[in-house]
Design a protein around this motif. Structure first.
Motif, mmCIF file in Angstrom:
data_model
loop_
_atom_site.group_PDB
_atom_site.id
_atom_site.type_symbol
_atom_site.label_atom_id
_atom_site.label_comp_id
_atom_site.label_asym_id
_atom_site.label_seq_id
_atom_site.Cartn_x
_atom_site.Cartn_y
_atom_site.Cartn_z
ATOM 1 N N THR A 49 -17.419 24.158 59.502
ATOM 2 C CA THR A 49 -17.786 25.115 58.460
ATOM 3 C C THR A 49 -16.575 25.412 57.594
ATOM 4 O O THR A 49 -15.441 25.462 58.078
ATOM 5 C CB THR A 49 -18.329 26.425 59.052
ATOM 6 N N LEU A 50 -16.827 25.627 56.299
ATOM 7 C CA LEU A 50 -15.770 25.910 55.334
ATOM 8 C C LEU A 50 -16.181 27.123 54.512
ATOM 9 O O LEU A 50 -17.326 27.212 54.057
ATOM 10 C CB LEU A 50 -15.558 24.698 54.420
ATOM 11 N N SER A 51 -15.253 28.066 54.318
ATOM 12 C CA SER A 51 -15.562 29.262 53.535
ATOM 13 C C SER A 51 -14.433 29.544 52.551
ATOM 14 O O SER A 51 -13.289 29.139 52.759
ATOM 15 C CB SER A 51 -15.780 30.474 54.444
ATOM 16 N N HIS A 52 -14.782 30.261 51.492
ATOM 17 C CA HIS A 52 -13.832 30.621 50.424
ATOM 18 C C HIS A 52 -14.130 32.058 50.016
ATOM 19 O O HIS A 52 -15.267 32.393 49.683
ATOM 20 C CB HIS A 52 -14.009 29.673 49.237
ATOM 21 N N ARG A 60 -9.256 30.217 51.936
ATOM 22 C CA ARG A 60 -10.168 29.285 52.605
ATOM 23 C C ARG A 60 -9.920 29.213 54.108
ATOM 24 O O ARG A 60 -8.780 29.278 54.566
ATOM 25 C CB ARG A 60 -10.032 27.888 52.003
ATOM 26 N N ARG A 61 -11.041 29.050 54.839
ATOM 27 C CA ARG A 61 -10.995 28.893 56.270
ATOM 28 C C ARG A 61 -11.887 27.740 56.686
ATOM 29 O O ARG A 61 -13.011 27.609 56.211
ATOM 30 C CB ARG A 61 -11.442 30.181 56.946
ATOM 31 N N LEU A 62 -11.353 26.916 57.587
ATOM 32 C CA LEU A 62 -12.083 25.755 58.102
ATOM 33 C C LEU A 62 -12.180 25.863 59.616
ATOM 34 O O LEU A 62 -11.165 26.069 60.295
ATOM 35 C CB LEU A 62 -11.364 24.459 57.708
ATOM 36 N N TYR A 98 -5.955 21.444 54.716
ATOM 37 C CA TYR A 98 -5.909 22.617 55.581
ATOM 38 C C TYR A 98 -4.852 22.480 56.678
ATOM 39 O O TYR A 98 -4.542 21.377 57.135
ATOM 40 C CB TYR A 98 -7.296 22.862 56.174
ATOM 41 N N ASP A 120 -6.300 27.182 54.193
ATOM 42 C CA ASP A 120 -5.717 26.375 53.136
ATOM 43 C C ASP A 120 -4.199 26.526 53.131
ATOM 44 O O ASP A 120 -3.625 27.317 53.887
ATOM 45 C CB ASP A 120 -6.332 26.715 51.775
ATOM 46 N N ASN A 194 -10.119 22.810 45.438
ATOM 47 C CA ASN A 194 -10.614 21.558 45.996
ATOM 48 C C ASN A 194 -9.634 20.414 45.764
ATOM 49 O O ASN A 194 -9.537 19.499 46.578
ATOM 50 C CB ASN A 194 -11.960 21.194 45.358
ATOM 51 N N SER A 336 -19.651 29.820 51.355
ATOM 52 C CA SER A 336 -19.417 29.141 52.623
ATOM 53 C C SER A 336 -20.407 27.999 52.736
ATOM 54 O O SER A 336 -21.491 28.036 52.136
ATOM 55 C CB SER A 336 -19.566 30.107 53.813
#
Length: 354
Positions: A49-52, A60-62, A98, A120, A194, A336
């Motif tokens: 999962t990826l969120s911004h 950002r979190r992965l 990341y 990130d 991105n 996300s």
């Protein structure tokens, strides 16, 4: 000087009538964090999962669940992960790079499994400075370049006419400095995009901007899961910025600027009938700068009308995109996505007022 990206129509993402299916996959490349050289392609055992979130310094979190073989290959101290979306037409859409921040492993007789937590590359910047940074009477771009001088990231930054009146001593965090420069320099909060580049753009009025995406065209928005929130009853409708050194001493001149939320906003002074001010003291040096910062605060407030909705995954979304939805303009403040085939993308939009 850089400008916002306005995407042309992409049928595979905009889903016009007659397009109901598409094929895509994701790639997770493990990189050497020092040289940038690829090591191996990772294969998550469950959906990553990826969120911004624009409200965070590191946006950002992965989350990356890995199997036994990949878990053994990862060196979280050194390695980074580069994420891309691959579409059936052969195009590759980057989704950023990341850094590992946590790497818990579970032991089984067959080997270890892991769920990597990554952010990130802002995390590499947001560390304490060892030497003072003098921003007094310097332009915003000069200070940002000073903050980032030890890094080799590609910087995409718009110009600002405003000068700073701040300095920072050893021990201050670079993220704190960048946030301060963004506010007093009339920028939105910086982010890694991105494209893996550092971005810093001037604050703008979303209601007066060209939409980046049109959610009213095609079949993008899923019917289920649309929610509205509104906290206009308690939201400030006037922002006042006072220079932190204003009005001190005999004969001194106050530096003050203010900005009201637009009259069309539900919590505006016109609609409420009274003022709810938010007064802050900041290191601004001129009334135009104070006014610009007050306007910036009004643009940044996460307030009034928020909508959360879902679409199919679209890798073109980045930060501060303007969305046309139900005939009105909204600023995208968070998103996300589940990085798997048939995954969905959740968007949080803030309504813009003229």
């Amino acid at each position: 000087i850089v400008s916002r990206t306005l995407y042309v129509d992409e049928p595979q993402f905009d889903l016009p009538d007659g397009v109901g299916q598409r094929s895509y996959s994701f790639r997770f490349d493990l990189l050497d964090g020092v040289t940038g050289e690829p090591i191996v392609e990772l294969k998550p055992i469950r959906a990553a999962t990826l969120s911004h979130d624009t409200s965070q310094t590191t946006k950002r979190r992965l989350r990356l669940p890995l199997g036994v073989e990949d878990t053994a290959l990862v060196n979280p101290i050194n390695n980074r992960v580069d994420v891309s979306m691959l579409t059936s037409d052969g195009q590759e859409w980057p989704l950023g790079r990341y850094v590992f921040t946590d790497y818990p492993r579970q032991q089984f007789t067959s080997g270890d499994l892991s769920v990597g937590q990554l952010t990130d590359e802002m995390i590499t910047i947001d560390q304490q400075i060892e030497n003072s940074i003098n921003g007094y009477n310097r332009q915003s771009e000069t200070v940002v370049q000073k903050v980032l001088e030890d890094f080799e990231y590609d910087i995409q930054m718009e110009a600002s006419p405003f000068y700073l009146t701040q300095s920072w001593g050893p021990g201050a965090y670079r993220g704190q400095i960048l946030q301060a420069v963004a506010l007093t320099g009339d920028y939105f909060s910086p982010w890694f995009g991105n494209d893996r580049k550092f971005h810093l753009i001037r604050a703008f009025e979303p209601a007066n901007a060209e939409p980046t995406f049109n959610f009213d065209s095609g079949n993008q928005v899923l019917r289920d899961g649309i929610t509205h929130n509104n906290d206009a009853l308690t939201a400030p409708n006037r922002f006042v910025v006072v220079g932190s050194n204003s009005g001190i001493g005999v004969g001194s001149t106050s530096v003050v600027g203010s900005a009201n939320v637009p009259d069309s906003a539900p919590h505006s002074i016109r609609n409420r009938g009274f003022v709810i001010p938010s007064v802050v003291s900041l290191p601004v040096s001129t009334p135009p700068q104070a006014t610009a910062v007050a306007r910036n605060l009004a643009l940044r407030q996460v307030v009034a009308d928020l909508v959360t909705l879902q679409t199919a995954i679209d890798p073109r979304h980045d930060s501060y995109d303007v969305i046309l939805w139900q005939g009105e303009k909204w600023l995208e403040v968070a998103w996300s996505m589940s990085l798997t085939t048939n995954g969905v993308m959740t968007h949080q939009l803030r309504k813009s007022y003229t």
